[in-house]
Design an enzyme around this catalytic site. Structure first.
Site, PDB file in Angstrom:
ATOM      1  CB  CYS A   1      -0.880  -0.049   1.251  1.00 21.93           C
ATOM      2  SG  CYS A   1      -1.730   1.494   1.641  1.00 21.93           S
ATOM      3  CG  HIS A   2       1.119   5.865  -1.591  1.00 23.76           C
ATOM      4  ND1 HIS A   2       1.304   6.972  -0.788  1.00 23.76           N
ATOM      5  CD2 HIS A   2       1.834   6.095  -2.712  1.00 23.76           C
ATOM      6  CE1 HIS A   2       2.081   7.833  -1.415  1.00 23.76           C
ATOM      7  NE2 HIS A   2       2.420   7.332  -2.580  1.00 23.76           N
ATOM      8  CB  THR A   3       0.266   3.663   4.257  1.00 26.32           C
ATOM      9  OG1 THR A   3      -0.959   4.247   3.803  1.00 26.32           O
ATOM     10  CG2 THR A   3       0.571   4.177   5.645  1.00 26.32           C
TER      11      THR A   3
ATOM     12  CG  HIS B   1      -0.755  -1.486   6.253  1.00 27.53           C
ATOM     13  ND1 HIS B   1       0.267  -0.946   5.505  1.00 27.53           N
ATOM     14  CD2 HIS B   1      -1.891  -0.912   5.826  1.00 27.53           C
ATOM     15  CE1 HIS B   1      -0.250  -0.070   4.660  1.00 27.53           C
ATOM     16  NE2 HIS B   1      -1.551  -0.031   4.822  1.00 27.53           N
ATOM     17  CD  GLU B   2      -3.786  -3.057   1.045  1.00 24.81           C
ATOM     18  OE1 GLU B   2      -4.450  -2.028   0.899  1.00 24.81           O
ATOM     19  OE2 GLU B   2      -3.386  -3.718   0.068  1.00 24.81           O
TER      20      GLU B   2
ATOM     21  CB  CYS C   1     -10.681  -2.359  22.456  1.00 23.03           C
ATOM     22  SG  CYS C   1     -11.784  -1.017  22.996  1.00 23.03           S
TER      23      CYS C   1
ATOM     24  CB  CYS D   1     -12.982   2.430  23.916  1.00 25.04           C
ATOM     25  SG  CYS D   1     -13.104   2.438  22.104  1.00 25.04           S
TER      26      CYS D   1
ATOM     27  CB  CYS E   1     -15.446  -0.257  20.497  1.00 28.20           C
ATOM     28  SG  CYS E   1     -13.808  -0.303  19.721  1.00 28.20           S
TER      29      CYS E   1
ATOM     30  CB  CYS F   1     -10.667   1.360  18.579  1.00 29.63           C
ATOM     31  SG  CYS F   1     -10.138   0.477  20.062  1.00 29.63           S
TER      32      CYS F   1
ATOM     33  NE  ARG G   1      -8.526   7.073  18.007  1.00 34.55           N
ATOM     34  CZ  ARG G   1      -9.254   8.176  18.180  1.00 34.55           C
ATOM     35  NH1 ARG G   1      -8.842   9.337  17.685  1.00 34.55           N
ATOM     36  NH2 ARG G   1     -10.390   8.125  18.841  1.00 34.55           N
TER      37      ARG G   1
ATOM     38  CB  CYS H   1      -5.253  -1.194   4.004  1.00 35.83           C
ATOM     39  SG  CYS H   1      -4.816   0.556   3.996  1.00 35.83           S
TER      40      CYS H   1
ATOM     41  NE  ARG I   1      -3.407  -1.865  -2.162  1.00 37.96           N
ATOM     42  CZ  ARG I   1      -3.294  -0.542  -2.165  1.00 37.96           C
ATOM     43  NH1 ARG I   1      -2.717   0.079  -3.186  1.00 37.96           N
ATOM     44  NH2 ARG I   1      -3.775   0.173  -1.162  1.00 37.96           N
TER      45      ARG I   1
END
Length: 379
Positions: free
Chosen positions: A47-49, A69-70, A99, A102, A105, A113, A117, A177, A372
């Protein structure tokens, strides 16, 4: 032979410093602690992130780090207190969490969250602040709580979505993501009605996922706005019906869209992070009922201005994070949409590379090629 409770040695792609190619290393992955899950990653995508934090320009440079993260994988073992996941479950690790306790959530409206988060500066696990990755006893930092560029990773249970075991992980991994972010921005936040018009600013992967959301919602016109005309042909596959390149006009693009549509579009979704695109996305929606949704992440010092009359004339401006999806509660149902052929994912996956060639995925993204690139961990 079970590996539960033991350190696992496996391969991971480590970013040692900003902008330098990742290096495939043997890492040690500690067992999951309280409320944690160890996952065998089968497929991950870029991903670009990931590229943004690998490049680390304008970011706090935190290295050495395992990015990613994907992804999709299978639970290998679970830590103390984990009751809703077991070894063998098919899962998507997600960069933000739920979670379930909270105020966010417990709210039907929020997915932000308090505990889990997104936190780009967190380099260890929430439980004890320590990393579960090491090389020769030296810790390697986590990324977004997921670190999926490793054959095994440890993730907080609140960041793990349990999905249909029949879903192909090499396809649904992209839902963890970008695809969910864009698709959800349209269907959950903009909420176009059948027959309405939608403008999409930015036709990268997230923007095309937003267009897919408009297509699925039955939009009659989907107008794609991008400075790169080479993206227009591909965008037709995602339901985009018309294209506007702001460079082709000597007036603001919002005025062009208002003229094209006889007063403005019903909904707009901004997926670039550009301040100018945000203003245009808001000012191009119809007075009385138009809704603009911001998805793109701006630079930290950015600000934009618009005349308050634009709001007083009954236009709505909204923001969204991860498509307003709660990771554990909502993402399994998005996977089912794919399984029921209500949502197409295959067209987002333009390249596949073996894990040994993970740097090729970075090269493709930096060259602006494809959407992707899925990385096969077993190859």
């Amino acid at each position: 032979m079970s590996t539960a409770g033991q350190v696992i040695r496996c391969k991971a792609a480590v970013a040692w410093e900003s902008g330098k190619p990742l290096s495939i290393e043997e890492v040690e992955v500690a067992p999951p602690q309280k409320d944690e899950v160890r996952i065998k990653i089968l497929f991950t995508s870029l991903c670009h992130t990931d590229v943004y934090f690998w490049d680390a320009k304008g970011q706090n440079p935190l290295f050495p780090r395992i990015l990613g993260h994907e992804a999709g994988g299978i639970v290998e073992s679970v830590g103390e207190g984990v009751t809703d996941l077991k070894p063998g479950d098919h899962v998507l690790p997600i960069f933000t969490g739920e979670c379930k306790e909270c105020p966010h959530c417990l709210s039907e409206e929020s997915n932000m969250c308090d505990l889990l988060r997104i936190n780009t500066d967190r380099v260890g696990m929430i439980n004890d602040g320590k990393s579960r990755f090491s090389i020769n006893g030296k810790p390697i930092y986590h990324f977004l709580g997921t670190s999926t560029f490793s054959e095994y990773t440890v993730v907080h249970v609140g960041q793990v979505a349990k999905i249909n075991p029949h879903a192909p992980l090499d396809k649904v991994c992209v839902l963890s993501c970008g695809m969910s972010t864009g698709f959800g921005a349209t269907v959950n936040v903009a909420k176009p009605k059948k027959g309405q018009s939608v403008a999409i600013f930015g036709l990268g992967a997230v923007g095309l996922a937003a267009a897919e959301g408009a297509r699925v919602s039955g939009a009659s016109r989907i107008i794609g706005i991008d400075l790169n005309p080479s993206r227009f042909e591909q965008a037709k596959k995602f339901g985009v019906t018309e294209f506007v390149n702001p460079k082709d006009y000597n007036k603001p693009v919002q005025e062009v869209i208002v003229e094209m549509t006889g007063g403005g579009v019903d909904r707009s979704v901004e997926c670039t992070g550009s301040i100018q695109a945000m203003i245009s996305a808001f000012e191009c929606v119809h007075d009385g009922w138009g809704v603009a949704v911001l998805v793109g992440v701006p630079n930290k010092d950015d600000a934009f201005k618009t005349h308050p009359v634009n709001l007083l004339n009954e236009r709505t401006l909204k923001g969204t994070f991860f498509g307003n999806y709660k990771p554990r509660s909502d993402i399994p149902a998005v996977v089912e949409k794919y399984m029921n052929k209500e949502l197409e994912l295959d067209k987002f996956i333009t390249h596949t590379v073996p894990f040994s060639e993970i740097n090729k995925a970075f090269e493709l993204m930096l060259a602006g090629e494809g959407l992707r690139c899925v990385i096969r961990m077993d190859a």
